[in-house]
Motif scaffolding. Structure first.
Motif, PDB file in Angstrom:
ATOM      1  N   ARG A 119       0.807  -1.219   0.000  1.00 12.85           N
ATOM      2  CA  ARG A 119       0.000   0.000   0.000  1.00 12.85           C
ATOM      3  C   ARG A 119       0.844   1.275   0.000  1.00 12.85           C
ATOM      4  NH1 ARG A 119      -5.132  -1.049   4.088  1.00 12.85           N
ATOM      5  NH2 ARG A 119      -6.094  -2.755   2.890  1.00 12.85           N
ATOM      6  N   THR A 120       2.147   1.135   0.149  1.00 16.84           N
ATOM      7  CA  THR A 120       3.019   2.319   0.200  1.00 16.84           C
ATOM      8  C   THR A 120       3.037   3.007  -1.158  1.00 16.84           C
ATOM      9  OG1 THR A 120       4.431   1.188   1.815  1.00 16.84           O
ATOM     10  CG2 THR A 120       5.313   3.172   0.763  1.00 16.84           C
ATOM     11  N   LYS A 121       2.868   4.324  -1.125  1.00 21.16           N
ATOM     12  CA  LYS A 121       2.830   5.084  -2.367  1.00 21.16           C
ATOM     13  C   LYS A 121       3.980   6.083  -2.476  1.00 21.16           C
ATOM     14  CE  LYS A 121      -0.755   6.542  -5.509  1.00 21.16           C
ATOM     15  NZ  LYS A 121      -2.231   6.733  -5.639  1.00 21.16           N
ATOM     16  N   ALA A 122       4.463   6.573  -1.350  1.00 20.62           N
ATOM     17  CA  ALA A 122       5.474   7.632  -1.413  1.00 20.62           C
ATOM     18  C   ALA A 122       6.346   7.652  -0.170  1.00 20.62           C
ATOM     19  CB  ALA A 122       4.807   8.997  -1.591  1.00 20.62           C
ATOM     20  N   ILE A 123       7.551   8.173  -0.347  1.00 24.04           N
ATOM     21  CA  ILE A 123       8.453   8.486   0.753  1.00 24.04           C
ATOM     22  C   ILE A 123       8.618  10.005   0.771  1.00 24.04           C
ATOM     23  CG2 ILE A 123      10.780   8.216   1.694  1.00 24.04           C
ATOM     24  CD1 ILE A 123      10.992   5.632  -0.005  1.00 24.04           C
ATOM     25  N   VAL A 124       8.352  10.609   1.908  1.00 27.70           N
ATOM     26  CA  VAL A 124       8.533  12.054   2.052  1.00 27.70           C
ATOM     27  C   VAL A 124       9.790  12.284   2.878  1.00 27.70           C
ATOM     28  CG1 VAL A 124       7.540  14.230   2.815  1.00 27.70           C
ATOM     29  CG2 VAL A 124       6.049  12.440   1.917  1.00 27.70           C
ATOM     30  N   VAL A 125      10.760  12.922   2.266  1.00 26.11           N
ATOM     31  CA  VAL A 125      12.062  13.172   2.878  1.00 26.11           C
ATOM     32  C   VAL A 125      12.068  14.585   3.451  1.00 26.11           C
ATOM     33  CG1 VAL A 125      14.529  13.336   2.430  1.00 26.11           C
ATOM     34  CG2 VAL A 125      13.138  11.685   1.156  1.00 26.11           C
ATOM     35  N   VAL A 126      12.510  14.744   4.686  1.00 20.17           N
ATOM     36  CA  VAL A 126      12.628  16.069   5.292  1.00 20.17           C
ATOM     37  C   VAL A 126      14.107  16.371   5.524  1.00 20.17           C
ATOM     38  CG1 VAL A 126      12.042  17.546   7.248  1.00 20.17           C
ATOM     39  CG2 VAL A 126      10.378  15.868   6.397  1.00 20.17           C
ATOM     40  N   HIS A 127      14.601  17.419   4.866  1.00 21.84           N
ATOM     41  CA  HIS A 127      15.995  17.832   5.047  1.00 21.84           C
ATOM     42  C   HIS A 127      16.063  18.744   6.266  1.00 21.84           C
ATOM     43  CE1 HIS A 127      16.924  16.016   1.225  1.00 21.84           C
ATOM     44  NE2 HIS A 127      16.107  16.818   0.579  1.00 21.84           N
ATOM     45  N   TYR A 128      16.120  18.130   7.449  1.00 19.30           N
ATOM     46  CA  TYR A 128      16.056  18.909   8.681  1.00 19.30           C
ATOM     47  C   TYR A 128      17.270  19.820   8.824  1.00 19.30           C
ATOM     48  CZ  TYR A 128      15.678  20.378  13.476  1.00 19.30           C
ATOM     49  OH  TYR A 128      15.582  21.172  14.596  1.00 19.30           O
ATOM     50  N   MET A 139      16.603   7.259  -3.117  1.00 20.32           N
ATOM     51  CA  MET A 139      16.134   7.110  -4.499  1.00 20.32           C
ATOM     52  C   MET A 139      16.286   5.664  -4.979  1.00 20.32           C
ATOM     53  SD  MET A 139      14.862  10.012  -5.076  1.00 20.32           S
ATOM     54  CE  MET A 139      14.354   9.678  -6.776  1.00 20.32           C
ATOM     55  N   GLU A 140      17.334   4.973  -4.524  1.00 19.08           N
ATOM     56  CA  GLU A 140      17.516   3.572  -4.908  1.00 19.08           C
ATOM     57  C   GLU A 140      16.388   2.713  -4.356  1.00 19.08           C
ATOM     58  OE1 GLU A 140      18.358  -0.493  -4.743  1.00 19.08           O
ATOM     59  OE2 GLU A 140      18.473   0.726  -2.902  1.00 19.08           O
ATOM     60  N   ILE A 141      16.022   2.953  -3.095  1.00 20.94           N
ATOM     61  CA  ILE A 141      14.911   2.222  -2.484  1.00 20.94           C
ATOM     62  C   ILE A 141      13.610   2.527  -3.227  1.00 20.94           C
ATOM     63  CG2 ILE A 141      13.483   2.038  -0.411  1.00 20.94           C
ATOM     64  CD1 ILE A 141      16.072   2.596   1.218  1.00 20.94           C
ATOM     65  N   ALA A 142      13.378   3.813  -3.494  1.00 23.96           N
ATOM     66  CA  ALA A 142      12.146   4.222  -4.174  1.00 23.96           C
ATOM     67  C   ALA A 142      12.054   3.632  -5.571  1.00 23.96           C
ATOM     68  CB  ALA A 142      12.064   5.746  -4.235  1.00 23.96           C
ATOM     69  N   ASP A 143      13.144   3.657  -6.305  1.00 19.87           N
ATOM     70  CA  ASP A 143      13.137   3.107  -7.664  1.00 19.87           C
ATOM     71  C   ASP A 143      12.855   1.605  -7.636  1.00 19.87           C
ATOM     72  OD1 ASP A 143      13.697   5.594  -8.667  1.00 19.87           O
ATOM     73  OD2 ASP A 143      15.837   5.242  -8.951  1.00 19.87           O
ATOM     74  N   ARG A 144      13.460   0.915  -6.692  1.00 19.98           N
ATOM     75  CA  ARG A 144      13.291  -0.537  -6.630  1.00 19.98           C
ATOM     76  C   ARG A 144      11.859  -0.924  -6.287  1.00 19.98           C
ATOM     77  NH1 ARG A 144      15.218  -3.111  -2.278  1.00 19.98           N
ATOM     78  NH2 ARG A 144      16.756  -1.454  -1.937  1.00 19.98           N
ATOM     79  N   HIS A 145      11.197  -0.096  -5.475  1.00 23.43           N
ATOM     80  CA  HIS A 145       9.818  -0.405  -5.065  1.00 23.43           C
ATOM     81  C   HIS A 145       8.791   0.418  -5.839  1.00 23.43           C
ATOM     82  CE1 HIS A 145      10.827  -2.977  -1.588  1.00 23.43           C
ATOM     83  NE2 HIS A 145      11.888  -2.189  -1.453  1.00 23.43           N
ATOM     84  N   GLN A 146       9.244   1.179  -6.819  1.00 23.70           N
ATOM     85  CA  GLN A 146       8.362   2.005  -7.658  1.00 23.70           C
ATOM     86  C   GLN A 146       7.520   2.967  -6.809  1.00 23.70           C
ATOM     87  OE1 GLN A 146       6.460  -1.259  -9.975  1.00 23.70           O
ATOM     88  NE2 GLN A 146       7.610  -0.450 -11.719  1.00 23.70           N
ATOM     89  N   LEU A 147       8.216   3.713  -5.978  1.00 26.52           N
ATOM     90  CA  LEU A 147       7.574   4.694  -5.109  1.00 26.52           C
ATOM     91  C   LEU A 147       7.963   6.107  -5.523  1.00 26.52           C
ATOM     92  CD1 LEU A 147       8.325   3.003  -1.655  1.00 26.52           C
ATOM     93  CD2 LEU A 147       6.241   2.783  -3.039  1.00 26.52           C
ATOM     94  N   PHE A 148       7.094   7.048  -5.234  1.00 21.38           N
ATOM     95  CA  PHE A 148       7.405   8.459  -5.436  1.00 21.38           C
ATOM     96  C   PHE A 148       8.209   8.981  -4.245  1.00 21.38           C
ATOM     97  CE2 PHE A 148       3.584   8.077  -8.109  1.00 21.38           C
ATOM     98  CZ  PHE A 148       4.051   8.680  -9.276  1.00 21.38           C
ATOM     99  N   VAL A 149       9.046   9.981  -4.515  1.00 11.32           N
ATOM    100  CA  VAL A 149       9.797  10.661  -3.461  1.00 11.32           C
ATOM    101  C   VAL A 149       9.473  12.148  -3.507  1.00 11.32           C
ATOM    102  CG1 VAL A 149      12.076  11.319  -2.608  1.00 11.32           C
ATOM    103  CG2 VAL A 149      11.685   8.989  -3.435  1.00 11.32           C
ATOM    104  N   VAL A 150       9.044  12.677  -2.376  1.00 11.40           N
ATOM    105  CA  VAL A 150       8.803  14.114  -2.216  1.00 11.40           C
ATOM    106  C   VAL A 150       9.824  14.640  -1.225  1.00 11.40           C
ATOM    107  CG1 VAL A 150       7.174  15.909  -1.522  1.00 11.40           C
ATOM    108  CG2 VAL A 150       6.325  13.839  -2.666  1.00 11.40           C
ATOM    109  N   GLU A 151      10.589  15.636  -1.622  1.00 11.12           N
ATOM    110  CA  GLU A 151      11.546  16.271  -0.715  1.00 11.12           C
ATOM    111  C   GLU A 151      10.874  17.455  -0.017  1.00 11.12           C
ATOM    112  OE1 GLU A 151      15.708  16.851  -2.252  1.00 11.12           O
ATOM    113  OE2 GLU A 151      14.730  16.332  -4.155  1.00 11.12           O
TER     114      GLU A 151
END
Length: 380
Positions: A119-128, A139-151
């Motif tokens: 059910r995972t659709k996206a990873i939201v990254v916070v540059h604290y 990005m490697e994890i996201a590409d492998r699982h076909q997920l979107f990344v929002v910074e």
């Protein structure tokens, strides 16, 4: 009293605001909006920039663009501002929170993959604090699982990730989308304000439509369609030209603003070195995969009681220092939705992190007072 923050004015803001008013065009997407958007696209290589009323607006646009629906899951750090989560919760998503690193509030990338489900659709990254997360691994994890990344780059303007080849990549240009803030606590400000950066070419056209209340109005003004109409969902996300004019005055002085903040950051680092060496505190540091935009300077006070004592003592000396986020996974609103995992590092920073005054107009004498006050407080 030395404030925690003082908004910096370049001296050109009123001139540009007056120019916007005189032009007869003070609603959004005019001269100053285009100047600001083009600035970011040319300086950092962002594919498409859209100014928004806030970073919250930009995050909500991102959630709409990703077609987040009830039942979808989104992975993000617990140690972040509520808007990071709220934008996706509003669309019905379940949030899977990631713990912080032991030595930095940013999320621990090694914990992301175990949270991914069908059910995972996206990873939201916070540059604290503006410090880059490990974007190559994400990005490697996201590409492998076909997920979107929002910074979520609210704090990360003018900062870079350094990859394994030593190449610098602007934060906000790596994920499928990114969001920035120009709130008056940020490096570059417009009072309120934000920006959505779209890097995924498949999302570019729809982003403009959502930005313009669900219409193809922007394409119409470019002469690409004969008339504009309601073609999708959206809202009034774009700011006025008055806000954009203020922002343009700031962007013209970005180099001065950034260098001044870096000088202040480095003075804190040097001035508090002895306290770190003697184990009184820890100070923020920059990993070798990130540059430093000096968004904030924090210390780790080790315990909640110690932090409260330091805040009280600094205030008695006329210094206003503040803590930061409370872990979202244990918040009143979301604790019943959290899966029960203990996120001890995030909770540690919620209890122990303290931010020191850092703004362009911070006088040397005032910064010396902050440093000297900490030195006099801590041994006691």
């Amino acid at each position: 009293m030395i404030p925690f923050n003082k908004p910096f004015k370049t001296g050109k803001e009123l001139e540009y605001i007056a120019d916007a008013i005189a032009s007869g065009k003070i609603s959004g997407n005019g001269k100053y909006t285009k100047l600001c958007q083009t600035f970011f696209e040319e300086k950092y290589g962002f594919k498409k920039c859209l100014l928004t009323n806030s970073c919250t607006d930009a995050l909500e646009m991102a959630a709409i663009l990703l077609n987040i629906e009830p039942g979808d899951e989104v992975i993000m750090p617990s140690y972040t501002f509520v808007s990071t989560a709220n934008a996706f919760v509003l669309r019905g998503a379940k949030i899977r929170f990631v713990d912080s690193l032991p030595d930095h509030p940013a999320m621990d990338v090694s914990l992301i993959e175990e949270l991914i489900t069908p059910r995972t659709k996206a990873i939201v990254v916070v540059h604290y604090a503006g410090v880059a997360c490990k974007m190559d691994q994400i990005m490697e994890i996201a590409d492998r699982h076909q997920l979107f990344v929002v910074e979520d780059a609210a704090q990360a303007i003018d900062n870079y990730f350094i990859d394994s080849n030593g190449q610098k990549k602007a934060l906000g240009s790596i994920g499928h989308m990114a969001t920035f803030s120009f709130h008056d606590t940020k490096n570059i400000i417009s009072g309120e304000g934000g920006m959505l950066v779209v890097s995924d070419p498949d999302l570019l056209d729809r982003a403009e439509i959502i930005w313009e209340k669900g219409t193809n109005r922007t394409a119409f003004f470019r002469g690409e369609v004969a008339k504009y109409s309601w073609v999708d969902i959206g809202s009034s996300f774009l700011p006025s030209e008055i806000t954009a004019a203020f922002l343009w005055a700031q962007l013209e002085h970005m180099d001065h603003i950034q260098q001044t903040r870096i000088n202040i950051w480095e003075k804190y680092k040097e001035g508090l070195k002895l306290l770190v060496q003697t184990g009184q505190i820890k100070t923020c540091s920059i990993p070798d995969y990130s540059t430093n935009n000096a968004h904030l300077f924090y210390i780790d006070c080790f315990t909640l009681e110690r932090r409260d004592h330091i805040i009280k003592e600094l205030k008695s000396r006329g210094v206003w220092a503040v803590f930061h986020y409370l872990s979202l996974h244990s918040s009143e609103f979301y604790t019943s939705c959290h899966d029960g995992r203990i996120l001890g590092n995030s909770d540690h920073f919620s209890n122990c992190l303290l931010r020191l005054p850092l703004f362009v107009d911070l006088e040397k004498e005032d910064q010396d007072l902050v440093i000297d006050s900490l030195i006099s407080i801590l041994p006691k």
